[in-house]
Design a protein around this motif. Structure first.
Motif, PDB file in Angstrom:
ATOM      1  N   LEU A  85      50.894  25.328  37.469  1.00  0.00           N
ATOM      2  CA  LEU A  85      51.258  25.673  36.093  1.00  0.00           C
ATOM      3  C   LEU A  85      50.648  27.005  35.696  1.00  0.00           C
ATOM      4  O   LEU A  85      49.557  27.371  36.152  1.00  0.00           O
ATOM      5  CB  LEU A  85      50.764  24.595  35.129  1.00  0.00           C
ATOM      6  CG  LEU A  85      51.319  23.182  35.342  1.00  0.00           C
ATOM      7  CD1 LEU A  85      50.684  22.235  34.337  1.00  0.00           C
ATOM      8  CD2 LEU A  85      52.831  23.168  35.211  1.00  0.00           C
ATOM      9  N   GLY A  86      51.339  27.708  34.809  1.00  0.00           N
ATOM     10  CA  GLY A  86      50.739  28.874  34.183  1.00  0.00           C
ATOM     11  C   GLY A  86      49.636  28.425  33.230  1.00  0.00           C
ATOM     12  O   GLY A  86      49.637  27.286  32.744  1.00  0.00           O
ATOM     13  N   ASN A  87      48.682  29.296  32.975  1.00  0.00           N
ATOM     14  CA  ASN A  87      47.542  28.939  32.146  1.00  0.00           C
ATOM     15  C   ASN A  87      47.566  29.663  30.807  1.00  0.00           C
ATOM     16  O   ASN A  87      47.958  30.828  30.723  1.00  0.00           O
ATOM     17  CB  ASN A  87      46.226  29.286  32.863  1.00  0.00           C
ATOM     18  CG  ASN A  87      45.988  28.398  34.061  1.00  0.00           C
ATOM     19  OD1 ASN A  87      46.281  27.211  34.015  1.00  0.00           O
ATOM     20  ND2 ASN A  87      45.473  28.968  35.141  1.00  0.00           N
ATOM     21  N   ALA A  88      47.141  28.951  29.770  1.00  0.00           N
ATOM     22  CA  ALA A  88      46.900  29.549  28.460  1.00  0.00           C
ATOM     23  C   ALA A  88      45.415  29.401  28.178  1.00  0.00           C
ATOM     24  O   ALA A  88      44.900  28.282  28.134  1.00  0.00           O
ATOM     25  CB  ALA A  88      47.727  28.844  27.379  1.00  0.00           C
ATOM     26  N   PHE A  89      44.713  30.515  28.024  1.00  0.00           N
ATOM     27  CA  PHE A  89      43.268  30.465  27.784  1.00  0.00           C
ATOM     28  C   PHE A  89      42.940  30.633  26.304  1.00  0.00           C
ATOM     29  O   PHE A  89      41.946  30.096  25.819  1.00  0.00           O
ATOM     30  CB  PHE A  89      42.566  31.554  28.607  1.00  0.00           C
ATOM     31  CG  PHE A  89      42.665  31.328  30.084  1.00  0.00           C
ATOM     32  CD1 PHE A  89      41.802  30.475  30.741  1.00  0.00           C
ATOM     33  CD2 PHE A  89      43.661  31.947  30.829  1.00  0.00           C
ATOM     34  CE1 PHE A  89      41.904  30.252  32.102  1.00  0.00           C
ATOM     35  CE2 PHE A  89      43.769  31.730  32.192  1.00  0.00           C
ATOM     36  CZ  PHE A  89      42.892  30.883  32.831  1.00  0.00           C
ATOM     37  N   GLY A 314      64.089  26.966  33.724  1.00  0.00           N
ATOM     38  CA  GLY A 314      63.899  27.286  35.127  1.00  0.00           C
ATOM     39  C   GLY A 314      62.472  27.650  35.504  1.00  0.00           C
ATOM     40  O   GLY A 314      61.498  27.248  34.848  1.00  0.00           O
ATOM     41  N   PHE A 315      62.348  28.484  36.570  1.00  0.00           N
ATOM     42  CA  PHE A 315      61.051  28.768  37.169  1.00  0.00           C
ATOM     43  C   PHE A 315      60.846  30.257  37.345  1.00  0.00           C
ATOM     44  O   PHE A 315      61.808  31.030  37.471  1.00  0.00           O
ATOM     45  CB  PHE A 315      60.954  28.093  38.552  1.00  0.00           C
ATOM     46  CG  PHE A 315      61.085  26.605  38.505  1.00  0.00           C
ATOM     47  CD1 PHE A 315      59.962  25.810  38.456  1.00  0.00           C
ATOM     48  CD2 PHE A 315      62.336  26.005  38.513  1.00  0.00           C
ATOM     49  CE1 PHE A 315      60.072  24.428  38.425  1.00  0.00           C
ATOM     50  CE2 PHE A 315      62.454  24.620  38.482  1.00  0.00           C
ATOM     51  CZ  PHE A 315      61.319  23.828  38.434  1.00  0.00           C
ATOM     52  N   ARG A 316      59.569  30.649  37.395  1.00  0.00           N
ATOM     53  CA  ARG A 316      59.192  31.946  37.928  1.00  0.00           C
ATOM     54  C   ARG A 316      58.788  31.731  39.389  1.00  0.00           C
ATOM     55  O   ARG A 316      58.964  30.662  39.936  1.00  0.00           O
ATOM     56  CB  ARG A 316      58.038  32.549  37.115  1.00  0.00           C
ATOM     57  CG  ARG A 316      58.474  33.080  35.755  1.00  0.00           C
ATOM     58  CD  ARG A 316      57.366  33.938  35.149  1.00  0.00           C
ATOM     59  NE  ARG A 316      56.286  33.091  34.640  1.00  0.00           N
ATOM     60  CZ  ARG A 316      56.258  32.611  33.392  1.00  0.00           C
ATOM     61  NH1 ARG A 316      57.232  32.892  32.556  1.00  0.00           N
ATOM     62  NH2 ARG A 316      55.272  31.848  33.000  1.00  0.00           N
ATOM     63  N   ALA A 317      58.163  32.736  39.999  1.00  0.00           N
ATOM     64  CA  ALA A 317      57.857  32.668  41.435  1.00  0.00           C
ATOM     65  C   ALA A 317      57.000  31.456  41.781  1.00  0.00           C
ATOM     66  O   ALA A 317      57.232  30.801  42.786  1.00  0.00           O
ATOM     67  CB  ALA A 317      57.153  33.947  41.866  1.00  0.00           C
ATOM     68  N   ARG A 318      56.022  31.128  40.983  1.00  0.00           N
ATOM     69  CA  ARG A 318      55.077  30.080  41.365  1.00  0.00           C
ATOM     70  C   ARG A 318      54.845  29.040  40.280  1.00  0.00           C
ATOM     71  O   ARG A 318      53.997  28.181  40.415  1.00  0.00           O
ATOM     72  CB  ARG A 318      53.723  30.711  41.744  1.00  0.00           C
ATOM     73  CG  ARG A 318      53.021  31.377  40.585  1.00  0.00           C
ATOM     74  CD  ARG A 318      51.693  32.010  40.992  1.00  0.00           C
ATOM     75  NE  ARG A 318      50.733  31.064  41.496  1.00  0.00           N
ATOM     76  CZ  ARG A 318      49.909  30.356  40.721  1.00  0.00           C
ATOM     77  NH1 ARG A 318      49.951  30.449  39.410  1.00  0.00           N
ATOM     78  NH2 ARG A 318      49.039  29.532  41.268  1.00  0.00           N
ATOM     79  N   GLU A 319      55.587  29.113  39.185  1.00  0.00           N
ATOM     80  CA  GLU A 319      55.303  28.185  38.087  1.00  0.00           C
ATOM     81  C   GLU A 319      56.547  27.977  37.219  1.00  0.00           C
ATOM     82  O   GLU A 319      57.407  28.862  37.112  1.00  0.00           O
ATOM     83  CB  GLU A 319      54.155  28.727  37.229  1.00  0.00           C
ATOM     84  CG  GLU A 319      54.456  30.070  36.601  1.00  0.00           C
ATOM     85  CD  GLU A 319      53.216  30.779  36.087  1.00  0.00           C
ATOM     86  OE1 GLU A 319      53.314  31.420  35.035  1.00  0.00           O
ATOM     87  OE2 GLU A 319      52.166  30.689  36.761  1.00  0.00           O
ATOM     88  N   PRO A 320      56.671  26.809  36.606  1.00  0.00           N
ATOM     89  CA  PRO A 320      57.801  26.566  35.708  1.00  0.00           C
ATOM     90  C   PRO A 320      57.625  27.307  34.378  1.00  0.00           C
ATOM     91  O   PRO A 320      56.508  27.511  33.920  1.00  0.00           O
ATOM     92  CB  PRO A 320      57.754  25.052  35.495  1.00  0.00           C
ATOM     93  CG  PRO A 320      56.325  24.679  35.717  1.00  0.00           C
ATOM     94  CD  PRO A 320      55.802  25.627  36.764  1.00  0.00           C
ATOM     95  N   ARG A 321      58.759  27.706  33.785  1.00  0.00           N
ATOM     96  CA  ARG A 321      58.713  28.365  32.476  1.00  0.00           C
ATOM     97  C   ARG A 321      58.588  27.356  31.342  1.00  0.00           C
ATOM     98  O   ARG A 321      58.348  27.744  30.205  1.00  0.00           O
ATOM     99  CB  ARG A 321      59.981  29.213  32.269  1.00  0.00           C
ATOM    100  CG  ARG A 321      60.085  30.443  33.177  1.00  0.00           C
ATOM    101  CD  ARG A 321      61.256  31.318  32.747  1.00  0.00           C
ATOM    102  NE  ARG A 321      61.318  32.564  33.500  1.00  0.00           N
ATOM    103  CZ  ARG A 321      62.038  32.728  34.602  1.00  0.00           C
ATOM    104  NH1 ARG A 321      62.772  31.711  35.063  1.00  0.00           N
ATOM    105  NH2 ARG A 321      62.041  33.881  35.240  1.00  0.00           N
ATOM    106  N   TRP A 322      58.743  26.082  31.654  1.00  0.00           N
ATOM    107  CA  TRP A 322      58.786  25.056  30.612  1.00  0.00           C
ATOM    108  C   TRP A 322      57.476  24.265  30.473  1.00  0.00           C
ATOM    109  O   TRP A 322      57.430  23.267  29.766  1.00  0.00           O
ATOM    110  CB  TRP A 322      59.934  24.076  30.881  1.00  0.00           C
ATOM    111  CG  TRP A 322      60.084  23.681  32.317  1.00  0.00           C
ATOM    112  CD1 TRP A 322      60.926  24.245  33.233  1.00  0.00           C
ATOM    113  CD2 TRP A 322      59.382  22.632  33.025  1.00  0.00           C
ATOM    114  NE1 TRP A 322      60.803  23.624  34.458  1.00  0.00           N
ATOM    115  CE2 TRP A 322      59.871  22.632  34.352  1.00  0.00           C
ATOM    116  CE3 TRP A 322      58.413  21.707  32.653  1.00  0.00           C
ATOM    117  CZ2 TRP A 322      59.407  21.738  35.312  1.00  0.00           C
ATOM    118  CZ3 TRP A 322      57.944  20.817  33.588  1.00  0.00           C
ATOM    119  CH2 TRP A 322      58.430  20.838  34.905  1.00  0.00           C
ATOM    120  N   ALA A 323      56.443  24.709  31.155  1.00  0.00           N
ATOM    121  CA  ALA A 323      55.159  23.993  31.092  1.00  0.00           C
ATOM    122  C   ALA A 323      54.018  24.989  31.115  1.00  0.00           C
ATOM    123  O   ALA A 323      54.141  26.095  31.659  1.00  0.00           O
ATOM    124  CB  ALA A 323      55.028  23.012  32.260  1.00  0.00           C
TER     125      ALA A 323
END
Length: 795
Positions: A85-89, A314-323
């Motif tokens: 997942l992408g991170n939000a800090f 959908g997705f980016r290279a390594r992570e979903p855009r929806w999470a």
């Protein structure tokens, strides 16, 4: 060198570092840097690749997840990649995520209102567990394969191991599941399970784990499934992969609720919210309850709830855009050890404290950390100048968790204990541990170093008085640390007894004092003149004597006079008082300075007047037996059975002491070496006299085997151990503890199989979990109030 060349070098360096960290984290389960440091390196690489897209390569850590599969396991190729997942800090990161989601769904969302408010997206929310991601493949409802995430495309086949995780169903329950269903989730270890595992590891002399995540990963990736089976692992499902021969509900929450109905465990904290505001509220709520949860989490995962919306984004290279994973502020950080200083406590213990290059940890600037003792310094292999990992959890004092040895500078310096006290200049000595067993005495070095200056040392004097006046001791309100320091520095207080001689004209001259505050302090001191015996014993600050031991001494022996004169061997007749603690108590009261201070404290005109003194508790009357007494003397080759035979044959201690070789030959089946050992023991200088002195004191206290037995007035909860956890609303936990103790219960700080009951209020965490694991009865506050009311105790 061009900017592109410089960027290429840095990108290569970052990829190498991240690959090394990935290998240590995913393959070796031995991370060398905290997550926050890894995230910083990863974000720097992302930024550089965004600036120089021509330098992006397929093998960059930004294009894949985790590390390669271990060669010891078979490989499993994920038909649907297991992406991270992408991170939000920061909060702004979360707002940006929501904005991007709404922009991506602009054609599918209803129009906003006239005031410019856009339509809100529904999200699923759940805690981000800190464990090992796994894939579980079910065919026709039966578990056929388990795999790790690995690099996201290829993982490790751990089928034999996942079958040993008790809450993973081997066959799905109910009906309606697809013919082929891949469940994805996190295998983790609860805090209570982690503590129990580390305790077992330590007792077995095996390697302990640094944190629950390492413990879970290491346990699940054992080559021997029997080892995995012995570990307290759990699964929490969070999503799905491959699905064939059926369908799933059309929302994220609906899918997880379906999983739950099929016997697959999901988070109890799963929740559906509306819009980014709902996400923010959920994040705040879980963050406030984080320390009370039964497991470790490092953030919250938000997912667009509708599955069709997920597909649209959908997705980016390594992570979903929806999470997105909204991380909590890092609890672990890297920083530099600038120095190690030594503090002196109230018992003279000289303790090392780490002075650190200031760093933000969990939202707080940390510049100091505890090192406990020199054994901990040695265990860490710590040197001044090292780069170290600092951890801070909740209100816990920051700790040095690990040294990053690969970053050790050439001029790093070892840590040495000072030879002289940093406060008073007296010698610093290492404590010794004395172990006595069957006539043998072994001496080893303890972990504690102590200043021998006692109350000559200002640090010990100040800390002793701060402890003496504390709430659980003499409870003198208004005597805070700063005021105690003033009183000591001005020479007005040189022992606790001097507090009761303070005059109005002395106090009002202190900084920050006026007429009212002066009178209030003197009134508080006067109000403390009638303490219970237990409070007074605790206030004296005897090494290794906490509140519970002080209560035991007061209840069992009944008077300060008996406690003062009690021999160590007599004290060991009290439950939970071992030999070392008994000697600490005896030595404290044998010290001439301590006797003088106590006498001054009990001065009839200016001192305190003890309350609740009485006789030896009925349960300890005639508690000693002659066989038990002989056994406690630790005579070589005389065990419990031999002691029984000697007591039966001679009937008294004097008879046993006087028995010669011929007398001992008459003892039925007493081995010759035991008889010889007995004679040698009592012929040795001082042993007979010491034994007779112990017997005389037992007789004086009414604890002797010939003393009169007393019928104990039964307290209803006598012999029971209770534990309090969570928040109580009708009364404080301290008050609840006092009420339970008044009914005879012992209130402990941890749950074990011997715990009678756990009282759990809101926010109960690992103690409640452990109680449930051990099938210990659990009671809520309402139940406690009803119990107390039944014995005439109101809130």
């Amino acid at each position: 060198m061009t900017d592109t060349q410089t960027a290429a070098q840095r990108i290569a360096q970052l990829r190498s570092e991240l690959d090394a960290h990935n290998h240590r984290y995913y393959v070796l389960d031995e991370p060398s840097v905290p997550d926050a440091e890894y995230d910083r390196l990863f974000r720097e690489l992302q930024a550089l690749e965004a600036e120089h897209p021509e330098l992006v390569s397929i093998d960059s850590p930004t294009q894949r997840v985790g590390g390669a599969a271990a060669s010891a396991f078979g490989e499993v190729r994920h038909e649907v990649p297991m992406l991270s997942l992408g991170n939000a800090f920061l909060e702004q990161d979360l707002l940006d995520f929501d904005r991007r989601v709404r922009e991506g769904l602009a054609d599918l969302l209803p129009a906003g209102d006239l005031f410019g408010g856009g339509a809100e997206v529904e999200y699923s929310c759940e805690p981000k567990l800190d464990g090992l991601a796994v894939s579980l493949l079910y065919e026709n409802g039966q578990l056929v394969r388990g795999a790790t995430r690995g690099d996201g495309t290829t993982g490790e086949d751990i089928s034999a191991n996942v079958r040993t995780v008790r809450n993973i169903p081997l066959r799905l329950q109910g009906e309606g599941w697809p013919a082929v269903l891949e469940v994805r989730g996190e295998v983790f270890m609860s805090k209570a399970g982690f503590e129990a595992l580390n305790q077992r590891q330590a007792e077995a002399g095996a390697k302990t784990f640094a944190n629950p995540r390492n413990a879970a990963a290491g346990s699940l990736r054992q080559l021997d499934p029997k080892i995995t089976a012995s570990r307290p692992l759990e699964l929490c499902a969070y999503g799905f992969g491959r699905v064939e021969g059926g369908s799933l509900p059309d929302t994220q929450v609906g899918i997880l609720e379906a999983f739950k109905s099929w016997g697959v465990p999901v988070s109890r904290e799963l929740k559906r919210v509306q819009g980014v505001g709902g996400c923010q509220a959920y994040y705040a709520d879980i963050g406030a309850r984080r320390d009370s949860l039964a497991y470790e989490i490092d953030g919250v995962v938000f997912k667009v709830n509708r599955i069709d919306f997920q597909r649209e984004l959908g997705f980016r290279a390594r992570e979903p855009r929806w999470a997105v994973a909204h991380k909590f502020p890092a609890r672990e950080e890297l920083t530099e050890l600038l120095d190690v200083e030594f503090q002196v406590g109230r018992t003279g213990a000289v303790t090392p404290v780490a002075r650190l290059k200031p760093v933000q940890v969990a939202g707080v600037t940390v510049s100091n950390a505890t090192l406990h003792n020199m054994d901990e310094v040695a265990r860490l292999g710590l040197m001044i100048g090292d780069t170290v990992i600092i951890r801070r959890a909740g209100d816990v004092i920051p700790q040095v968790m690990q040294v990053v040895t690969e970053r050790r500078p050439a001029d790093a310096r070892p840590v040495h204990v000072p030879e002289h006290c940093p406060v008073c200049g007296s010698l610093v000595e290492r404590t010794q541990l004395v172990k006595r067993a069957k006539g043998r005495e072994s001496v080893s070095e303890g972990a504690i170093y102590r200043c021998v200056g006692r109350l000559f040392c200002q640090a010990q004097l100040k800390q002793s008085i701060i402890h003496f006046v504390s709430r659980r001791a003499m409870d003198i309100d208004g005597l805070g640390d700063k005021i105690v320091e003033q009183l000591v520095d001005k020479g007005l207080v040189k022992s606790p007894a001097d507090l009761y001689r303070l005059r109005y004209e002395q106090v009002i001259e202190l900084e920050g004092f006026a007429e009212l505050s002066t009178q209030n302090l003197l009134n508080a001191i006067a109000d403390s003149r009638k303490p219970s015996l237990a409070r007074f014993i605790y206030a004296l600050g005897i090494p290794d004597v906490g509140e519970e031991t002080a209560k035991l001494l007061a209840r069992a022996l009944g008077s300060l006079q008996r406690i003062q004169k009690a021999l160590p061997e007599v004290l060991t007749y009290l439950p939970d008082v071992g030999g070392e603690v008994a000697y600490e108590i005896h030595n404290f009261f044998a010290d001439e300075h301590n006797r003088k201070v106590i006498a001054e404290l009990l001065d009839a005109e200016h001192g305190v007047h003890l309350q609740e003194e009485g006789e030896v508790a009925a349960e300890f009357a005639a508690c000693a037996t002659l066989p038990g007494f002989i056994d406690k003397l630790n005579i070589p080759f005389i065990a419990a059975t031999g002691a029984e035979k000697l007591a039966s044959r001679f009937g008294s201690l004097e008879g046993i002491i006087r028995a010669d070789w011929l007398d001992l030959r008459q003892v039925d089946r007493l081995p010759e070496r035991a008889a010889k050992s007995l004679r040698e023991f009592f012929d040795a200088a001082g042993n007979a006299e010491r034994a007779l002195a112990i017997e005389a004191q037992l007789r004086e206290f009414g604890m002797h085997w010939a003393s009169e037995k007393k019928v104990a007035e039964g307290l209803p909860l006598a012999g029971q151990t209770w534990v309090l956890t969570g928040t109580l609303e009708a009364m404080s936990r301290d008050v609840a503890k006092e009420h339970l103790e008044s009914l005879g219960a012992k209130v402990a700080g941890s749950v074990s199989a011997k715990t009678h009951c756990v009282v759990a209020g809101p926010g109960a965490g690992s103690k409640l979990t452990k109680a449930q694991e051990l099938s210990v009865p659990v009671m809520d506050e309402e139940g406690l109030l009803k119990l107390l009311a039944g014995y005439g105790i109101g809130a």
